[in-house]
Design a protein around this motif. Structure first.
Motif, mmCIF file in Angstrom:
data_model
loop_
_atom_site.group_PDB
_atom_site.id
_atom_site.type_symbol
_atom_site.label_atom_id
_atom_site.label_comp_id
_atom_site.label_asym_id
_atom_site.label_seq_id
_atom_site.Cartn_x
_atom_site.Cartn_y
_atom_site.Cartn_z
ATOM 1 N N ILE A 6 0.760 -1.162 -0.162
ATOM 2 C CA ILE A 6 -0.126 0.226 -0.020
ATOM 3 C C ILE A 6 0.932 1.063 -0.007
ATOM 4 O O ILE A 6 1.722 1.496 0.900
ATOM 5 N N HIS A 7 0.588 2.097 -0.891
ATOM 6 C CA HIS A 7 1.387 3.132 -1.190
ATOM 7 C C HIS A 7 0.909 4.473 -1.250
ATOM 8 O O HIS A 7 -0.306 4.687 -1.519
ATOM 9 N N ALA A 8 1.466 5.542 -0.634
ATOM 10 C CA ALA A 8 1.040 6.737 -0.558
ATOM 11 C C ALA A 8 2.005 7.600 -1.607
ATOM 12 O O ALA A 8 1.587 9.026 -1.623
ATOM 13 N N LEU A 9 2.813 7.332 -2.178
ATOM 14 C CA LEU A 9 3.585 8.103 -3.086
ATOM 15 C C LEU A 9 4.014 6.955 -4.452
ATOM 16 O O LEU A 9 4.278 5.803 -4.268
ATOM 17 N N ALA A 10 3.794 7.327 -5.620
ATOM 18 C CA ALA A 10 3.776 6.831 -6.751
ATOM 19 C C ALA A 10 5.291 6.331 -6.843
ATOM 20 O O ALA A 10 5.468 5.195 -7.520
ATOM 21 N N HIS A 11 6.482 6.837 -6.395
ATOM 22 C CA HIS A 11 7.555 6.831 -6.626
ATOM 23 C C HIS A 11 8.056 5.320 -5.613
ATOM 24 O O HIS A 11 9.012 4.884 -5.901
ATOM 25 N N SER A 12 7.175 4.810 -4.809
ATOM 26 C CA SER A 12 7.489 4.037 -3.869
ATOM 27 C C SER A 12 7.276 2.419 -4.549
ATOM 28 O O SER A 12 7.586 1.884 -4.142
ATOM 29 N N VAL A 13 6.374 2.695 -5.677
ATOM 30 C CA VAL A 13 5.709 1.360 -6.206
ATOM 31 C C VAL A 13 7.032 0.489 -6.813
ATOM 32 O O VAL A 13 7.238 -0.519 -6.539
ATOM 33 N N GLY A 14 7.719 1.304 -7.631
ATOM 34 C CA GLY A 14 9.043 0.404 -8.264
ATOM 35 C C GLY A 14 9.848 -0.031 -7.371
ATOM 36 O O GLY A 14 10.285 -1.446 -7.527
ATOM 37 N N PRO A 15 10.415 0.432 -6.358
ATOM 38 C CA PRO A 15 11.342 0.041 -5.348
ATOM 39 C C PRO A 15 10.970 -1.193 -4.648
ATOM 40 O O PRO A 15 11.575 -2.323 -4.686
ATOM 41 N N ILE A 16 9.744 -1.401 -4.047
ATOM 42 C CA ILE A 16 9.230 -2.466 -3.406
ATOM 43 C C ILE A 16 9.078 -3.549 -4.121
ATOM 44 O O ILE A 16 9.371 -4.638 -4.005
ATOM 45 N N ASN A 17 8.317 -3.385 -5.401
ATOM 46 C CA ASN A 17 8.259 -4.486 -6.332
ATOM 47 C C ASN A 17 9.462 -5.351 -6.872
ATOM 48 O O ASN A 17 9.545 -6.293 -6.982
ATOM 49 N N GLN A 18 10.517 -4.207 -7.304
ATOM 50 C CA GLN A 18 11.935 -4.865 -7.431
ATOM 51 C C GLN A 18 12.362 -5.738 -6.418
ATOM 52 O O GLN A 18 12.867 -6.813 -6.541
ATOM 53 N N ALA A 19 12.224 -5.152 -4.912
ATOM 54 C CA ALA A 19 12.718 -5.869 -3.837
ATOM 55 C C ALA A 19 11.998 -7.163 -3.681
ATOM 56 O O ALA A 19 12.663 -8.473 -3.484
ATOM 57 N N ILE A 75 0.284 -7.307 4.983
ATOM 58 C CA ILE A 75 0.361 -6.103 4.480
ATOM 59 C C ILE A 75 1.461 -5.161 4.817
ATOM 60 O O ILE A 75 1.985 -5.099 5.802
ATOM 61 N N LEU A 76 2.072 -4.685 3.764
ATOM 62 C CA LEU A 76 3.386 -3.617 3.848
ATOM 63 C C LEU A 76 3.021 -2.332 3.462
ATOM 64 O O LEU A 76 2.614 -2.250 2.391
ATOM 65 N N PHE A 77 3.037 -1.420 4.386
ATOM 66 C CA PHE A 77 2.791 -0.028 3.768
ATOM 67 C C PHE A 77 4.197 0.538 3.593
ATOM 68 O O PHE A 77 5.188 0.310 4.050
ATOM 69 N N THR A 78 4.319 1.384 2.602
ATOM 70 C CA THR A 78 5.650 1.875 2.007
ATOM 71 C C THR A 78 5.692 3.415 2.143
ATOM 72 O O THR A 78 6.878 3.786 1.339
ATOM 73 N N CYS A 79 5.142 4.121 2.956
ATOM 74 C CA CYS A 79 5.460 5.385 3.209
ATOM 75 C C CYS A 79 5.699 5.722 4.551
ATOM 76 O O CYS A 79 4.885 5.316 5.263
ATOM 77 N N SER A 80 6.669 6.294 5.023
ATOM 78 C CA SER A 80 7.202 6.278 6.280
ATOM 79 C C SER A 80 6.364 7.268 7.121
ATOM 80 O O SER A 80 6.919 7.623 8.395
ATOM 81 N N ALA A 81 5.705 8.213 6.843
ATOM 82 C CA ALA A 81 5.043 9.278 7.234
ATOM 83 C C ALA A 81 3.897 9.215 8.525
ATOM 84 O O ALA A 81 3.341 9.970 9.045
ATOM 85 N N PHE A 82 3.227 7.707 8.074
ATOM 86 C CA PHE A 82 2.172 7.373 8.894
ATOM 87 C C PHE A 82 1.988 6.434 9.942
ATOM 88 O O PHE A 82 1.020 5.600 10.072
ATOM 89 N N GLY A 83 3.146 6.429 10.543
ATOM 90 C CA GLY A 83 3.392 5.323 11.610
ATOM 91 C C GLY A 83 2.202 5.098 12.719
ATOM 92 O O GLY A 83 1.696 4.059 12.720
ATOM 93 N N PRO A 84 1.513 5.915 13.107
ATOM 94 C CA PRO A 84 0.546 5.882 14.181
ATOM 95 C C PRO A 84 -0.645 5.293 13.506
ATOM 96 O O PRO A 84 -1.649 4.425 14.020
ATOM 97 N N CYS A 85 -0.955 5.884 12.319
ATOM 98 C CA CYS A 85 -2.003 5.343 11.462
ATOM 99 C C CYS A 85 -1.916 3.688 11.277
ATOM 100 O O CYS A 85 -3.026 2.838 11.310
ATOM 101 N N ILE A 86 -0.712 3.336 10.994
ATOM 102 C CA ILE A 86 -0.520 2.073 10.563
ATOM 103 C C ILE A 86 -0.430 0.933 11.639
ATOM 104 O O ILE A 86 -1.044 -0.154 11.750
ATOM 105 N N GLU A 87 0.104 1.719 12.885
ATOM 106 C CA GLU A 87 -0.196 0.769 14.112
ATOM 107 C C GLU A 87 -1.183 0.690 14.549
ATOM 108 O O GLU A 87 -1.564 -0.433 15.178
ATOM 109 N N ALA A 88 -2.283 1.433 14.349
ATOM 110 C CA ALA A 88 -3.483 1.266 14.857
ATOM 111 C C ALA A 88 -4.366 0.273 14.111
ATOM 112 O O ALA A 88 -4.985 -0.653 14.510
ATOM 113 N N ALA A 89 -4.088 0.369 12.539
ATOM 114 C CA ALA A 89 -4.474 -0.649 11.847
ATOM 115 C C ALA A 89 -3.888 -2.100 12.160
ATOM 116 O O ALA A 89 -4.807 -3.026 12.298
#
Length: 218
Positions: A6-19, A75-89
């Motif tokens: 799950i991505h909040a930035l389009a630039h994150s899609v390529g790197p995680i799919n490559q990894a 589920i893996l989130f790929t944007c680092s600025a939303f920690g509390p939201c991810i922790e709650a989910a």
């Protein structure tokens, strides 16, 4: 094994799919992108708030619920600025791993035993991510907003050069490990590994996250 990315930035899609393709090719990937998340967070921050309000928490819960309904087992989130939201989910889903993008890299950075240089290209990350490091870890941070701007303009070389310059400054300040906070920054890692001293590990969120997620599910 179906994994939701799950991505909040389009630039994150390529790197995680490559990894994922390199480290876990047999996993079935689904990609969910809502780039208004990062835009709304940046706009709220510019207005003086932190952006992680009840409405933002609900958006993350909705994304997780949708991913789970499609059959995702992790589920893996790929944007680092939303920690509390991810922790709650994640707290609502003890039956499955829901990973913040940076938690595995933080663990790897701590394990290095070095002063850590944390580089981000998205300003809110440097508000949300440092508290995720344990007390006692010596941390220096650097914001390279021009790197994100370069990516937005399609200039990958300028992005990588800006990240390298920040890393060199942090190493000169005594950092013995470099951590790249954004998934989108992973593209600069090969350059940093060539140009920095061989004794300085360069950690990326995609590589650490895939390794940790695979370990938890297999």
């Amino acid at each position: 094994m179906r994994i939701a990315l799950i991505h909040a930035l389009a630039h994150s899609v390529g790197p995680i799919n490559q990894a994922m393709a390199q480290a876990w090719p047999e996993a079935v990937r689904m990609n969910l992108l809502d780039d208004s998340l990062s835009a709304d967070l940046a706009r709220t921050g510019a207005a003086g708030g932190d952006g992680l309000d009840t409405a933002m928490h609900q958006r993350f819960e909705d994304l997780c619920a949708y991913a789970e309904r499609t059959g995702a087992q992790g589920i893996l989130f790929t944007c680092s600025a939303f920690g509390p939201c991810i922790e709650a989910a994640a707290a609502r889903r003890p039956h499955m791993p829901v990973l913040k993008p940076n938690e595995a890299m933080v663990a790897d950075a701590v394990a290095s035993g070095q002063r850590v240089g944390l580089i981000a290209s998205f300003a809110p990350t440097l508000h949300s991510m440092p508290p995720e490091f344990p007390a006692g870890v010596e941390l220096r941070t650097a914001l390279v907003a021009q790197a994100m701007a370069a990516l937005d303009q399609g200039d990958g070389e300028a992005h990588d050069a800006a990240v390298l310059a920040a890393a060199q400054t942090l190493v000169a300040q005594g950092c013995g490990a470099i951590a790249l906070a954004q998934f989108s920054m992973a593209r600069a890692a090969p350059l940093l590994r060539r140009e920095l001293p061989s004794t300085v590990p360069v950690l990326t969120t995609p590589d650490s996250a895939v390794t940790a997620l695979r370990r938890r599910l297999l």
